[in-house]
Design a protein around this motif. Structure first.
Motif, PDB file in Angstrom:
ATOM      1  N   ASP A   1       0.835  -1.209   0.000  1.00  0.00           N
ATOM      2  CA  ASP A   1       0.000   0.000   0.000  1.00  0.00           C
ATOM      3  C   ASP A   1       0.865   1.254   0.000  1.00  0.00           C
ATOM      4  O   ASP A   1       0.560   2.236  -0.692  1.00  0.00           O
ATOM      5  CB  ASP A   1      -0.919   0.022   1.235  1.00  0.00           C
ATOM      6  N   LEU A   2       1.933   1.206   0.784  1.00  0.00           N
ATOM      7  CA  LEU A   2       2.786   2.386   0.881  1.00  0.00           C
ATOM      8  C   LEU A   2       3.427   2.694  -0.468  1.00  0.00           C
ATOM      9  O   LEU A   2       3.515   3.856  -0.881  1.00  0.00           O
ATOM     10  CB  LEU A   2       3.864   2.186   1.947  1.00  0.00           C
TER      11      LEU A   2
ATOM     12  N   ALA B   1       8.952   5.867  -1.349  1.00  0.00           N
ATOM     13  CA  ALA B   1       9.286   5.264  -0.059  1.00  0.00           C
ATOM     14  C   ALA B   1       9.055   3.757  -0.059  1.00  0.00           C
ATOM     15  O   ALA B   1       8.261   3.225  -0.832  1.00  0.00           O
ATOM     16  CB  ALA B   1       8.449   5.916   1.043  1.00  0.00           C
ATOM     17  N   TYR B   2       9.799   3.108   0.796  1.00  0.00           N
ATOM     18  CA  TYR B   2       9.594   1.689   1.089  1.00  0.00           C
ATOM     19  C   TYR B   2       9.274   1.556   2.575  1.00  0.00           C
ATOM     20  O   TYR B   2       9.808   2.306   3.387  1.00  0.00           O
ATOM     21  CB  TYR B   2      10.845   0.881   0.784  1.00  0.00           C
TER      22      TYR B   2
ATOM     23  N   TRP C   1       9.488 -12.749   2.439  1.00  0.00           N
ATOM     24  CA  TRP C   1      10.305 -11.623   1.983  1.00  0.00           C
ATOM     25  C   TRP C   1      10.562 -11.710   0.487  1.00  0.00           C
ATOM     26  O   TRP C   1      10.640 -10.693  -0.205  1.00  0.00           O
ATOM     27  CB  TRP C   1      11.622 -11.567   2.758  1.00  0.00           C
ATOM     28  N   GLY C   2      10.697 -12.945  -0.019  1.00  0.00           N
ATOM     29  CA  GLY C   2      10.912 -13.121  -1.456  1.00  0.00           C
ATOM     30  C   GLY C   2       9.760 -12.537  -2.260  1.00  0.00           C
ATOM     31  O   GLY C   2       9.968 -11.865  -3.281  1.00  0.00           O
TER      32      GLY C   2
ATOM     33  N   ASP D   1       7.671  -8.114  -5.714  1.00  0.00           N
ATOM     34  CA  ASP D   1       6.690  -7.055  -5.987  1.00  0.00           C
ATOM     35  C   ASP D   1       7.292  -5.661  -5.853  1.00  0.00           C
ATOM     36  O   ASP D   1       6.565  -4.667  -5.914  1.00  0.00           O
ATOM     37  CB  ASP D   1       5.510  -7.162  -5.004  1.00  0.00           C
ATOM     38  N   ASP D   2       8.588  -5.589  -5.589  1.00  0.00           N
ATOM     39  CA  ASP D   2       9.237  -4.302  -5.330  1.00  0.00           C
ATOM     40  C   ASP D   2       8.541  -3.568  -4.175  1.00  0.00           C
ATOM     41  O   ASP D   2       8.421  -2.354  -4.167  1.00  0.00           O
ATOM     42  CB  ASP D   2       9.244  -3.418  -6.585  1.00  0.00           C
ATOM     43  N   ALA D   3       8.078  -4.340  -3.204  1.00  0.00           N
ATOM     44  CA  ALA D   3       7.374  -3.721  -2.083  1.00  0.00           C
ATOM     45  C   ALA D   3       8.313  -3.316  -0.958  1.00  0.00           C
ATOM     46  O   ALA D   3       7.934  -2.541  -0.087  1.00  0.00           O
ATOM     47  CB  ALA D   3       6.303  -4.686  -1.544  1.00  0.00           C
TER      48      ALA D   3
END
Lengths: 469, 314
Positions: free
Chosen positions: A210-211, A218-219, A267-268, A273-275
């Protein structure tokens, strides 16, 4: 700053010239083909009698009033303050503090000196995960006879487990600081994006995505590929128990357990997803990222809050602290990232004075309070953890929150049964080559866990261990 | 360069002594040996002894469990099958084939331009090219770390202004090139000074003769200067070959910026170092270092041999 610079301070190595001949010379210096090498540690301290009988107070008093010179290797900044206090208490003891480098550099030099049989310090800083690596080879003095009975009860229970021998019969060091994990986050950035502080990892994943949508600059967090200490703590928190050692010839290596796989998968997916960001930590670009809002959060440890104040001072008042997200909602499980202790080398000629130094610095209430408040080492002594002068501090940087009190609570959530391999430097190094690489390149983290497992098993077998998987 | 031997007194023909040299000669010898003694002692202690010790070490295996055992050439057999070692050597060969010609080419051009004396700020330029060699490696790495930085480095900022994606100098694909760039920057000046010094020692009669023959600056450079400094060129080439295979500092320093791109086995030297201090496998590290030394010897010899053959053919 003891914990966070391990295995990334390779700068010192640069001073070693690249000449092959010199490499040979280095190899030669540190090498030892003495066949009795592995048993040499046994004859170390003269107080290390057959049975661990307590050294009497008279003996201690006598040793502490005899002029003695001690060498103390540590990279804790300003530790000279505590040493000065110790010397004021025991004027006959003269302590020389030497900083030979941080983390990996420190261990390389310590190991070389121990192997060479000369030049090793009396007391040295050793991080929790490295204690068994030095216990193998009998380099550490069993402190049991030198510490007053009940010393262990004065420390946080899980911390005390970290500094004991694998069978629990010996005490190898006095704990100095620890790093129970928590989540630090930017209150303003999350608010702007309309995101609640995640309480579970599921919520964390959703919040990260969402961020990104709300604020493409931002991450929510960074997962560095060069920080196996952090990654291992995440495994610990998920309930994985990847390492073990029986104190003899059998090691347990299980980095591909269900719990570890769950962490890698989670985490993968976020990386795919480049999240989340995957930048190496503790370098300039990363510090900038914390200061300029590239990272809106940090899965940090207890030493993190103060470190952050120094790094991202311009964001003061905009940070908050929360428990590390949980795998099941309602749980209260944390894990340790970083943390170190002071150990006495078995080769020390003054075991009594050396063990009193290690104990006093990390046991005297005034000394430990200064370590906590001035050097920002998160306390391991229960008394200091409960000291209002520490826990009741209101941190302006965190909008007036009592951050210390929060992390003191998270410290009680750490499971005690986390063990290590007797070659953690190699284990972290191989972890960076496999899992770390996959993180940095967005590869398959689950496959990388398998590669890590294979590399560790191959090394352990090559070194003569029996491996339980 | 051989010294001239004009000072040798003509020896009277006399019957050779039965054995040994004259007392005078012996005294001279003793003096000579005493003068080289400090060097010899250090050479033996610091180089020969460690070398033999490392060779000795490489024949053993010291395991964390089980201790030391003699294994003969097993470490070498293992090294020759070790993808980490072979990969590192291959990477260095690639480095050698690309970086060294560029660096030496630049050094030669700079040296020729300086020697031709066609620049105004001659000294300043010479110093400027040489200065990077004097910059400590740690400082250089910090500087290049900033220049290469993907977030706030100048290249990234220019790319952003132009609306282009920032070049990722520290990625897997670019890293070797980035290191080549740093090494070139560092050592161009050093090689230039060697070549420049050689150029200054060319007898000026040759230039006069060339001028009489009507040769221009370029022709003089090509036909007189470059052939005359061939020994210096070969010297710099061999230094570069050795330096390349021993690459350690630059990748080791850039590791902090891209720890997952530069692995523990990025260069053979880095690998040997990490084997000794992280894997605690000093014996295997010694074998790797010895093999690397052998590779360097072979490559240097091949370079020298082919250079000599060309010289003879010329």
């Amino acid at each position: 700053m003891s914990n966070r610079t391990h295995h990334r301070s390779r700068r010192g190595a640069a001073l070693v010239s690249g000449a092959a001949v010199l490499t040979l010379a280095l190899a030669a210096c540190s090498g030892s083909v003495d066949t009795d090498d592995s048993s040499s540690g046994g004859s170390g301290g003269d107080g290390e009698a057959a049975t661990a009988e307590l050294v009497s107070q008279e003996e201690i008093d006598e040793a502490m009033s005899t002029p003695t010179k001690l060498t103390f290797w540590t990279w804790v900044p300003d530790i000279q303050n505590q040493v000065d206090m110790f010397e004021a208490e025991y004027p006959e003891i003269d302590v020389e503090v030497v900083n030979v480098g941080q983390g990996q550099e420190h261990y390389k030099k310590l190991r070389s000196a121990l192997q060479a049989g000369q030049g090793a310090p009396d007391v040295a800083q050793v991080e929790f995960q490295m204690i068994q690596s030095f216990a193998l080879g009998d380099n550490l003095l069993d402190l049991t006879p030198y510490l007053p009975e009940g010393t262990g009860d004065e420390y946080v229970p899980w911390v005390w487990e970290q500094i004991k021998s694998t069978d629990g019969s010996k005490v190898f060091a006095v704990p100095q600081d620890s790093g129970p994990m928590g989540l630090l986050y930017r209150t303003d950035l999350l608010e702007d994006a309309g995101i609640d502080v995640p309480e579970t990892w599921d919520e964390f994943g959703q919040a990260a995505r969402d961020l990104r949508e709300a604020n493409p600059d931002a991450y929510l967090a960074d997962l560095p590929g060069n920080d196996m200490g952090q990654f291992t703590a995440l495994l610990w928190q998920a309930g994985a128990r990847p390492f073990g050692w029986d104190g003899g010839e059998t090691v347990t290596i299980d980095v591909t357990s269900d719990e570890a796989t769950q962490v890698a998968q989670f985490w993968g997916d976020l990386i795919a997803d480049d999240a989340i960001a995957v930048d190496p930590d503790f370098n300039d670009a990363w510090y900038q990222g914390l200061a300029n809002g590239k990272y809106a959060g940090w899965t940090a440890a207890a030493w993190g809050p103060v470190f952050l104040q120094g790094t991202a001072g311009n964001t003061s008042g905009n940070w908050g602290a929360a428990p590390i997200p949980q795998w099941e909602s309602g749980q209260q499980i944390s894990a340790n990232w970083g943390g170190s202790s002071d150990a006495v080398m078995a080769s020390s000629e003054n075991p009594i004075a050396a063990s009193q130094l290690a104990l006093w610095i990390n046991n005297d209430p005034e000394s430990t309070l200064r370590l906590a408040n001035e050097q920002f080492l998160f306390p391991t002594l229960v008394e200091t953890l409960e000291d209002p002068a520490f826990v009741d501090q209101e941190a302006e940087f965190y909008g007036g929150e009592k951050v210390n009190a929060k992390f003191a609570e998270y410290s009680t959530w750490v499971d005690a049964d986390f063990a290590w391999l007797p070659f953690m430097d190699l284990a972290y190094s191989e972890g960076e080559e496999t899992v770390g690489k996959a993180i940095a390149e967005g590869g398959d983290l689950v496959a990388a866990l398998q590669a890590w497992q294979d590399a560790l098993v191959a090394y352990a077998e090559q070194q003569g261990f029996t491996v339980e998987q | 360069m051989s010294t001239k031997t004009t000072a040798v007194p003509s020896r009277p023909t006399q019957a050779p002594r039965k054995r040994g040299a004259s007392p005078m000669k012996r005294r001279q010898n003793a003096a000579a040996y005493s003068m080289v003694a400090p060097f010899l002692v250090i050479f033996v202690l610091m180089l020969v002894v460690p070398l033999f010790y490392a060779g000795y070490l490489s024949l053993f295996q010291d395991r964390l469990v089980g201790g030391v055992s003699f294994v003969g050439l097993e470490n070498y057999v293992r090294a020759l099958q070790d993808p980490s070692f072979l990969g590192g050597v291959l990477r260095m060969v690639k480095f050698l084939l690309i970086q060294v010609p560029i660096m030496l080419g630049l050094a030669l051009v700079f040296a020729l331009v300086l020697d031709a004396g066609i620049l105004y700020a001659q000294r300043f330029v010479r110093l400027g090219i040489f200065v990077p060699y004097a910059v400590p490696g740690v400082v250089a790495a910090l500087m290049w770390g900033y220049l290469y930085g993907p977030d706030f480095g100048p290249a990234a900022q220019i790319a952003e202004k132009l609306g282009l994606p920032a070049p990722d100098f520290l990625s897997n694909e670019w890293m070797l090139g980035s290191i080549m760039n740093v090494v070139t920057w560092e050592f161009v000046g050093y090689n230039m000074i060697i070549l420049y010094a050689a150029l200054r020692s060319i007898p000026s009669e040759l230039y006069d003769a060339a001028a009489v023959d009507g040769a221009g600056k370029v022709r003089t450079a090509w036909s007189i200067k470059i052939p005359s400094i061939r020994p210096a060129l070969i010297l710099t080439l061999i230094f570069s070959v050795i330096g390349t295979f021993q690459l350690f500092n630059e990748p080791n320093l850039l590791r902090s910026l891209a720890p997952n791109v530069i692995g523990v086995d990025y260069t053979p030297n880095l690998y040997a170092y990490n084997l000794a201090f992280i894997n605690r496998d000093v014996n295997y590290a010694a074998a790797i270092a010895f093999l690397l030394g052998f590779v360097i010897m072979v490559v240097s010899y091949v370079v020298q041999l082919s250079a000599q053959r060309k010289e003879r053919a010329a």
